[in-house]
Design a protein around this motif. Structure first.
Motif: not given
Length: 621
Positions: A67, A313, A320, A322, A342, A344-345, A348-349
């Protein structure tokens, strides 16, 4: 997998490192009683260290390594909490004040956040040092790649890579998103100046910059990780549209756009960045065949692949991240994801995808192995903080002298009626006009201090006008007025320094006309009305449509985007250095010819490889 065993001395060290991460620079020295684990032992082979570290990492730690967040959206505490593997500065994203010392201080704060994690895995910091360390005020700004392509000198480009690496290292940054190895096939494209030229052999030869950036060894002094970008075919999109669609048969894609990347891999480039563009309708950020099969398999690339800014993205066309986009991109072979805000997103994904089986643990381990290998090879585990011995090299006299040499070598003389050039330094009366003459921002172009570039004295340097003034003897007169007002027949020559104003991708695309604008045309009309011979110095990121005006000019010098050392232009104007540059691209006879490239049967105004010397003889590529 278990993380590092907890021991009292290490708890003390962790607390101290976390405090420093949140408050300042510097890092504590591990206590002598702390026994080194195998991955901490620099005498062991890198693969051994990587394997040992991987065996100690949790899934969250591995995802964190994959990341990358942007500095304005990440804190040192975030790096500690989320185990982030990388931080970047986007174009124009800088600490305050924007100077080399502030950059080094900022870097150390972020790095201490990484060193406060249980396994103390250092982060790697990326920046677009694409023509020098161009985000930093005071850095040496070299000519953009199109000018370097005109030099036809890979050794000069290697030396520029070495100088850039020293300035980058002096600010703590250890990873540059350069070089751009696109083969530009349509000059309408707003990133044309980031290309070394229109022929794959020329671009391939300029991968020598990688050896300058990375040094003889990544573990050596002032070595920074290079990035070959943008993989693959971004210079060949239909209509030259940025982030567009490259519509080519595979054979042509391989013949034109792949060779520079193959050469970069041969030279050991550490990372490859994927292009925003598509190949025959499929986005490169999800293209498993080109990334996994061709780049990693066929070419044998062993470094890591990074996405472009929010690149994954774009896979589904909606805003956003996905889970499906994350799954497709990571499985396609992207190892580190640039998710500026983004991140953190993304974490999570990706965690959910691994837990559900959408992304295998083996794929996660492969990405981490590639990333960690480069961190070990760079010596980050032993030397994680900024090497401030190189901070004084930022904007140094030696580097500026090298840039001046590069500027002079990049000039391409396209017209010289009556041998008006070189100009006499003594006993001359010269009128200088044009908005680019006294404007370092315009001479430097995009990706200079800010993403799209700027106007005026945005960073220290020598404007082209100042270079002209410094070149003449006391017996000569130099008068400057941007619009040409005040010129009369008493002047022996008018030098018009004009062309494009700064831009970067997106804003730089020119789908319509490609000529000079009304301001420049008015300046030229004023000069011509005086009857004084006119020498045009064209400051631009690509050839412009100037065939209609060319008969009115006595000389034309293509200066490209020279950067901060405008004296290099004056060196050629006055003959201190001969014009040796040759065109790295075909020069259109009209914008309607775009795309125009050597061998396509179209008649250019000036062919690929053209360039005059002061004897009037054309050069050769």
């Amino acid at each position: 997998m278990p993380t590092r065993p907890t021991a009292a001395p290490r708890r003390v060290l962790l607390a101290a490192a976390l405090a420093l991460a949140l408050t300042g620079v510097g890092t504590p020295t591990p206590p002598a009683s702390a026994a080194a684990l195998p991955y901490e032992d620099p005498t062991l082979p890198v693969p051994t260290r990587v394997a040992d570290l991987l065996g100690r990492m949790s899934l969250d730690e591995k995802i964190g390594q994959m990341t990358q967040g942007e500095r304005a959206s990440v804190t040192p505490a975030d790096i500690t909490t989320y185990r982030l593997g990388s931080v970047l500065s986007g174009g124009g994203s800088a600490p305050t004040p924007n100077n080399a010392t502030s950059w080094a201080d900022m870097y150390d704060r972020f790095q201490n956040g990484a060193l406060a994690t249980p396994l103390r895995i250092p982060m790697i910091y990326g920046s677009d040092a694409v023509h020098g360390h161009n985000n930093v005020v005071g850095a040496t700004i070299f000519p953009h790649n199109i000018g370097l392509g005109a030099t036809r000198d890979p050794e000069l480009v290697r030396r520029i890579g070495r100088a850039t690496a020293e300035e980058v290292a002096g600010t703590g940054v250890n990873w540059t998103f350069a070089p751009c190895l696109c083969v530009v096939r349509n000059d309408r494209w707003g990133r044309s100046y980031e290309s070394f030229g229109e022929q794959p052999a020329l671009v391939s030869s300029m991968t020598s910059v990688i050896e300058g950036l990375q040094g003889a060894s990544l573990a050596g002094p002032a070595s920074v990780l290079a990035t070959a970008k943008h993989y693959l075919g971004d210079g060949g999109t239909t209509n030259g549209t940025d982030q567009g669609n490259t519509q080519l048969a595979e054979a042509e894609l391989r013949a034109v756009h792949l060779p520079p990347f193959a050469e970069a891999v041969r030279r050991g480039v550490g990372s490859v960045m994927v292009s925003y563009s598509s190949w025959n309708g499929q986005k490169l950020h999800g293209h498993a065949y080109l990334i996994n099969d061709v780049l990693k398999g066929e070419l044998g690339f062993t470094g890591f692949v990074v996405s472009d800014w929010n690149g994954i993205d774009q896979l589904d066309g909606a805003t956003g991240f996905t889970a499906a986009e994350v799954r497709q991109a990571v499985n396609a072979g992207i190892d580190m994801v640039m998710a500026p805000t983004g991140w953190r997103q993304f974490i999570t994904h990706l965690r959910a995808e691994v837990q559900s089986g959408g992304v295998s643990q083996a794929r996660i381990d492969d990405a981490n192995r590639r990333i960690l290998t480069k961190k070990f090879e760079l010596g980050l585990f032993e030397r994680p903080l900024a090497d401030r011995s190189y901070t004084p090299t930022v904007g140094s006299a030696a580097h500026r002298a090298l840039a001046r040499e590069a500027v002079a070598r990049s000039q391409v003389l396209l017209k010289n009626d009556g041998g008006i050039l070189p100009l006499a330094t003594a006993g001359n009366k010269i009128f200088v006009a044009g908005r680019s003459a006294d404007n370092i921002g315009y001479a430097s172009g995009g990706w200079t201090v800010t993403w799209q570039g700027g106007s005026g004295a945005i960073t220290p340097g020598t404007s082209i006008l100042q270079g002209i003034r410094d070149a003449v003897a006391p017996s000569s007169t130099v008068t400057y007025q941007a619009g040409g007002t005040g010129i009369d027949s008493s002047y022996r020559v008018a030098v018009a320094v004009l062309g494009e104003t700064p831009y970067a991708e997106g804003r730089g695309d020119r789908p319509g006309g490609m000529g000079l604008d009304a301001t420049d045309l008015a300046t030229l009309a004023t000069l011509r009305a005086s009857g004084v011979p006119v020498v045009v110095v064209l400051v631009s990121g690509r050839p412009l449509d100037i065939a209609a005006q060319l008969p009115e000019w006595d000389a034309l010098l293509a200066a490209w985007l020279p950067g901060t050392e405008g004296a290099g232009v004056a060196d050629v104007l006055f003959g201190a250095q001969p014009p040796t540059g040759t065109l790295p691209v075909s020069w259109m006879a009209s914008a309607s010819q775009q795309p125009i490239n050597d061998g396509d049967g179209k008649a250019p105004l000036f062919p690929y490889g053209f360039g005059l010397d002061y004897s009037g003889r054309p050069g050769s590529s």
